[in-house]
Design a protein around this motif. Structure first.
Motif, PDB file in Angstrom:
ATOM      1  N   ALA A 115      15.382  29.350  30.586  1.00 36.49           N
ATOM      2  CA  ALA A 115      15.106  29.976  31.881  1.00 36.49           C
ATOM      3  C   ALA A 115      15.443  31.459  31.898  1.00 36.49           C
ATOM      4  CB  ALA A 115      15.867  29.254  32.993  1.00 36.49           C
ATOM      5  N   THR A 116      16.055  31.991  30.824  1.00 40.01           N
ATOM      6  CA  THR A 116      16.282  33.432  30.760  1.00 40.01           C
ATOM      7  C   THR A 116      15.001  34.171  30.387  1.00 40.01           C
ATOM      8  OG1 THR A 116      16.906  33.569  28.409  1.00 40.01           O
ATOM      9  CG2 THR A 116      18.637  32.971  29.967  1.00 40.01           C
ATOM     10  N   VAL A 117      13.981  33.442  29.938  1.00 40.76           N
ATOM     11  CA  VAL A 117      12.696  34.029  29.549  1.00 40.76           C
ATOM     12  C   VAL A 117      11.648  33.691  30.605  1.00 40.76           C
ATOM     13  CG1 VAL A 117      10.893  34.109  27.786  1.00 40.76           C
ATOM     14  CG2 VAL A 117      13.284  33.803  27.106  1.00 40.76           C
ATOM     15  N   LYS A 118      11.294  34.643  31.436  1.00 44.55           N
ATOM     16  CA  LYS A 118      10.262  34.461  32.462  1.00 44.55           C
ATOM     17  C   LYS A 118      10.538  33.232  33.335  1.00 44.55           C
ATOM     18  CE  LYS A 118       7.917  37.811  30.522  1.00 44.55           C
ATOM     19  NZ  LYS A 118       7.937  39.176  31.066  1.00 44.55           N
ATOM     20  N   ALA A 119      11.818  33.002  33.668  1.00 47.91           N
ATOM     21  CA  ALA A 119      12.221  31.852  34.483  1.00 47.91           C
ATOM     22  C   ALA A 119      11.779  30.526  33.865  1.00 47.91           C
ATOM     23  CB  ALA A 119      11.694  31.977  35.911  1.00 47.91           C
ATOM     24  N   GLY A 120      11.619  30.512  32.530  1.00 49.53           N
ATOM     25  CA  GLY A 120      11.217  29.287  31.848  1.00 49.53           C
ATOM     26  C   GLY A 120       9.754  28.943  32.016  1.00 49.53           C
ATOM     27  N   ALA A 121       8.943  29.878  32.498  1.00 48.54           N
ATOM     28  CA  ALA A 121       7.519  29.604  32.712  1.00 48.54           C
ATOM     29  C   ALA A 121       6.837  29.242  31.395  1.00 48.54           C
ATOM     30  CB  ALA A 121       6.835  30.818  33.338  1.00 48.54           C
ATOM     31  N   MET A 122       5.862  28.340  31.478  1.00 48.02           N
ATOM     32  CA  MET A 122       5.175  27.835  30.294  1.00 48.02           C
ATOM     33  C   MET A 122       3.939  28.680  29.984  1.00 48.02           C
ATOM     34  SD  MET A 122       6.893  25.181  29.179  1.00 48.02           S
ATOM     35  CE  MET A 122       5.784  24.102  28.274  1.00 48.02           C
ATOM     36  N   PHE A 123       3.962  29.338  28.825  1.00 50.81           N
ATOM     37  CA  PHE A 123       2.820  30.084  28.312  1.00 50.81           C
ATOM     38  C   PHE A 123       1.998  29.162  27.405  1.00 50.81           C
ATOM     39  CE2 PHE A 123       5.391  33.401  29.927  1.00 50.81           C
ATOM     40  CZ  PHE A 123       4.632  34.559  30.000  1.00 50.81           C
ATOM     41  N   PRO A 124       0.792  29.558  27.025  1.00 48.37           N
ATOM     42  CA  PRO A 124       0.011  28.701  26.123  1.00 48.37           C
ATOM     43  C   PRO A 124       0.768  28.299  24.861  1.00 48.37           C
ATOM     44  CG  PRO A 124      -1.400  30.415  27.026  1.00 48.37           C
ATOM     45  CD  PRO A 124      -0.015  30.716  27.497  1.00 48.37           C
ATOM     46  N   GLN A 125       1.503  29.225  24.252  1.00 43.88           N
ATOM     47  CA  GLN A 125       2.248  28.885  23.039  1.00 43.88           C
ATOM     48  C   GLN A 125       3.462  28.011  23.339  1.00 43.88           C
ATOM     49  OE1 GLN A 125       1.438  29.438  19.728  1.00 43.88           O
ATOM     50  NE2 GLN A 125      -0.496  29.946  20.712  1.00 43.88           N
ATOM     51  N   SER A 126       3.985  28.081  24.554  1.00 41.29           N
ATOM     52  CA  SER A 126       5.070  27.173  24.953  1.00 41.29           C
ATOM     53  C   SER A 126       4.575  25.738  24.929  1.00 41.29           C
ATOM     54  CB  SER A 126       5.571  27.518  26.360  1.00 41.29           C
ATOM     55  OG  SER A 126       5.772  28.888  26.538  1.00 41.29           O
ATOM     56  N   VAL A 127       3.364  25.541  25.420  1.00 43.33           N
ATOM     57  CA  VAL A 127       2.756  24.215  25.449  1.00 43.33           C
ATOM     58  C   VAL A 127       2.538  23.696  24.028  1.00 43.33           C
ATOM     59  CG1 VAL A 127       0.714  22.904  26.146  1.00 43.33           C
ATOM     60  CG2 VAL A 127       1.665  24.648  27.677  1.00 43.33           C
ATOM     61  N   LYS A 128       1.980  24.540  23.164  1.00 47.73           N
ATOM     62  CA  LYS A 128       1.745  24.139  21.775  1.00 47.73           C
ATOM     63  C   LYS A 128       3.057  23.738  21.104  1.00 47.73           C
ATOM     64  CE  LYS A 128      -2.653  25.449  21.913  1.00 47.73           C
ATOM     65  NZ  LYS A 128      -3.741  24.462  22.032  1.00 47.73           N
ATOM     66  N   LYS A 129       4.106  24.502  21.379  1.00 46.79           N
ATOM     67  CA  LYS A 129       5.399  24.242  20.757  1.00 46.79           C
ATOM     68  C   LYS A 129       5.983  22.910  21.229  1.00 46.79           C
ATOM     69  CE  LYS A 129       9.851  26.533  19.962  1.00 46.79           C
ATOM     70  NZ  LYS A 129      10.621  27.788  20.146  1.00 46.79           N
ATOM     71  N   LEU A 130       5.859  22.627  22.510  1.00 48.28           N
ATOM     72  CA  LEU A 130       6.371  21.365  23.045  1.00 48.28           C
ATOM     73  C   LEU A 130       5.591  20.173  22.503  1.00 48.28           C
ATOM     74  CD1 LEU A 130       8.211  19.746  24.842  1.00 48.28           C
ATOM     75  CD2 LEU A 130       6.783  20.358  26.812  1.00 48.28           C
ATOM     76  N   ILE A 131       4.279  20.308  22.417  1.00 43.74           N
ATOM     77  CA  ILE A 131       3.450  19.224  21.868  1.00 43.74           C
ATOM     78  C   ILE A 131       3.813  18.965  20.408  1.00 43.74           C
ATOM     79  CG2 ILE A 131       1.091  18.627  21.187  1.00 43.74           C
ATOM     80  CD1 ILE A 131       0.147  19.999  23.776  1.00 43.74           C
ATOM     81  N   ARG A 132       4.027  20.019  19.643  1.00 47.72           N
ATOM     82  CA  ARG A 132       4.419  19.842  18.245  1.00 47.72           C
ATOM     83  C   ARG A 132       5.760  19.114  18.154  1.00 47.72           C
ATOM     84  NH1 ARG A 132       7.250  23.240  14.319  1.00 47.72           N
ATOM     85  NH2 ARG A 132       6.634  22.585  12.224  1.00 47.72           N
ATOM     86  N   ALA A 133       6.704  19.439  19.039  1.00 50.91           N
ATOM     87  CA  ALA A 133       8.003  18.764  19.037  1.00 50.91           C
ATOM     88  C   ALA A 133       7.837  17.270  19.312  1.00 50.91           C
ATOM     89  CB  ALA A 133       8.916  19.404  20.086  1.00 50.91           C
ATOM     90  N   GLN A 134       6.965  16.935  20.256  1.00 51.62           N
ATOM     91  CA  GLN A 134       6.720  15.521  20.553  1.00 51.62           C
ATOM     92  C   GLN A 134       6.122  14.801  19.347  1.00 51.62           C
ATOM     93  OE1 GLN A 134       4.275  16.111  24.116  1.00 51.62           O
ATOM     94  NE2 GLN A 134       5.879  15.132  25.327  1.00 51.62           N
ATOM     95  N   LYS A 135       5.210  15.458  18.644  1.00 51.74           N
ATOM     96  CA  LYS A 135       4.596  14.849  17.464  1.00 51.74           C
ATOM     97  C   LYS A 135       5.638  14.598  16.374  1.00 51.74           C
ATOM     98  CE  LYS A 135      -0.078  16.747  18.048  1.00 51.74           C
ATOM     99  NZ  LYS A 135      -1.096  17.694  17.487  1.00 51.74           N
ATOM    100  N   ILE A 136       6.553  15.537  16.186  1.00 48.62           N
ATOM    101  CA  ILE A 136       7.600  15.374  15.175  1.00 48.62           C
ATOM    102  C   ILE A 136       8.505  14.202  15.546  1.00 48.62           C
ATOM    103  CG2 ILE A 136       9.662  16.454  14.181  1.00 48.62           C
ATOM    104  CD1 ILE A 136       8.154  19.147  14.424  1.00 48.62           C
ATOM    105  N   ALA A 137       8.890  14.099  16.824  1.00 55.30           N
ATOM    106  CA  ALA A 137       9.727  12.986  17.266  1.00 55.30           C
ATOM    107  C   ALA A 137       9.025  11.651  17.041  1.00 55.30           C
ATOM    108  CB  ALA A 137      10.082  13.157  18.740  1.00 55.30           C
ATOM    109  N   HIS A 138       7.715  11.633  17.285  1.00 54.88           N
ATOM    110  CA  HIS A 138       6.940  10.404  17.104  1.00 54.88           C
ATOM    111  C   HIS A 138       6.898  10.008  15.634  1.00 54.88           C
ATOM    112  CE1 HIS A 138       2.923   8.092  17.730  1.00 54.88           C
ATOM    113  NE2 HIS A 138       3.959   7.312  17.917  1.00 54.88           N
ATOM    114  N   ARG A 139       6.612  10.969  14.763  1.00 54.79           N
ATOM    115  CA  ARG A 139       6.507  10.660  13.342  1.00 54.79           C
ATOM    116  C   ARG A 139       7.848  10.236  12.750  1.00 54.79           C
ATOM    117  NH1 ARG A 139       2.780  15.963  11.960  1.00 54.79           N
ATOM    118  NH2 ARG A 139       0.817  15.162  12.820  1.00 54.79           N
ATOM    119  N   MET A 140       8.922  10.848  13.213  1.00 53.40           N
ATOM    120  CA  MET A 140      10.246  10.530  12.677  1.00 53.40           C
ATOM    121  C   MET A 140      10.920   9.380  13.419  1.00 53.40           C
ATOM    122  SD  MET A 140      11.788  14.326  11.855  1.00 53.40           S
ATOM    123  CE  MET A 140      13.133  13.602  10.955  1.00 53.40           C
ATOM    124  N   ARG A 141      10.308   8.981  14.543  1.00 54.55           N
ATOM    125  CA  ARG A 141      10.842   7.889  15.366  1.00 54.55           C
ATOM    126  C   ARG A 141      12.290   8.158  15.779  1.00 54.55           C
ATOM    127  NH1 ARG A 141       7.503   4.044  16.246  1.00 54.55           N
ATOM    128  NH2 ARG A 141       9.184   2.784  17.142  1.00 54.55           N
TER     129      ARG A 141
END
Length: 251
Positions: free
Chosen positions: A94-120
């Motif tokens: 939240a120190t960066v633009k009040a935590g607002a989601m930019f296009p690359q923020s979305v890509k980064k979060l989706i990648r994190a979810q994929k890693i969690a899924h693959r590693m279970r």
């Protein structure tokens, strides 16, 4: 031409700048609101005797210059241990633009979810975001690998038995409010907001004046809507609760 040593030193300096997120002013704003900066939250949440492997620190580097810098895309992701459990952590900064989601923020979060899924491994979300960065919303919603994919991934992770925990520790507004309610456990701190529209938008849309707590506060969601499982007084109590919940999982 710079030497290899000079290049490495430049990279290290830039990395240290990225680790500061929105800088001192952003951290001071968090503390003024009674909240911890995101990296201090991680220091409390994670096991101190285990490493934290941060992922995507350089995401959005050199992008969005017309809107100012967005270090690490405003989201910290990585693999760490919580109460002895290996976990994937995704935390809004939240120190960066009040935590607002930019296009690359979305890509980064989706990648994190994929890693969690693959590693279970369980995934822990620390929510503190003003929502989508509206001037760029046309780049955030249009494709199958954009914002809506986050919630599809929530459902897939749930169906595959991968635990998901969400802690609302500040603002959680509009589309971002869908994520925590798709998780297995939701925690929320006093003074936080979980709603699709804030009081100003409600007033503009239907002319009704509504109190922020009544609209989407921790007391309302824990006692009236039943959305929140744990109502915590502050960040420290919330993170302590998270650690206790992760400790209940089998090895």
């Amino acid at each position: 031409m710079p030497t290899l040593l000079e290049i490495c030193e430049t990279i290290c300096r830039e990395e240290q700048a990225l680790l500061q997120g929105g800088g001192k002013s952003g951290a001071d704003r968090q503390r003024k609101l009674g909240r911890l900066p995101v990296r201090e939250r991680l220091a409390v949440l994670l096991d101190r005797d285990r490493p934290f492997l941060e992922l995507g620190l350089w995401a959005a580097h050199g992008m969005y210059s017309e809107w100012g810098k967005v270090p690490a895309a405003g989201v910290i992701t990585g693999l760490g241990w919580i109460s002895g459990q290996p976990c994937l952590i995704a935390a809004n900064d939240a120190t960066v633009k009040a935590g607002a989601m930019f296009p690359q923020s979305v890509k980064k979060l989706i990648r994190a979810q994929k890693i969690a899924h693959r590693m279970r491994v369980p995934i822990v979300y620390l929510m503190d975001s003003a929502g989508v960065f509206l001037p760029l919303q046309d780049e955030i919603f249009p494709d199958e690998d954009d914002f809506g994919r986050i919630f599809r991934n929530n459902s897939i992770l749930s169906a595959d038995g991968i635990p998901q925990y969400a802690a609302v520790m500040g603002n959680c507004i509009a589309g971002g409010a869908y994520l925590p309610v798709l998780c297995d456990k939701i925690l929320m701190t006093e003074g936080s907001q979980l709603c699709l529209a804030g009081p100003a938008l409600v007033k503009a849309a239907i002319g009704q004046t509504v109190d922020p707590e009544e609209l989407g506060g921790a007391s309302m969601h824990s006692a009236v809507s039943g959305t929140v499982d744990f109502h915590e007084k502050d960040d420290e109590a919330c993170l302590k609760r998270l650690r206790s919940l992760l400790a209940l999982l089998p090895d």
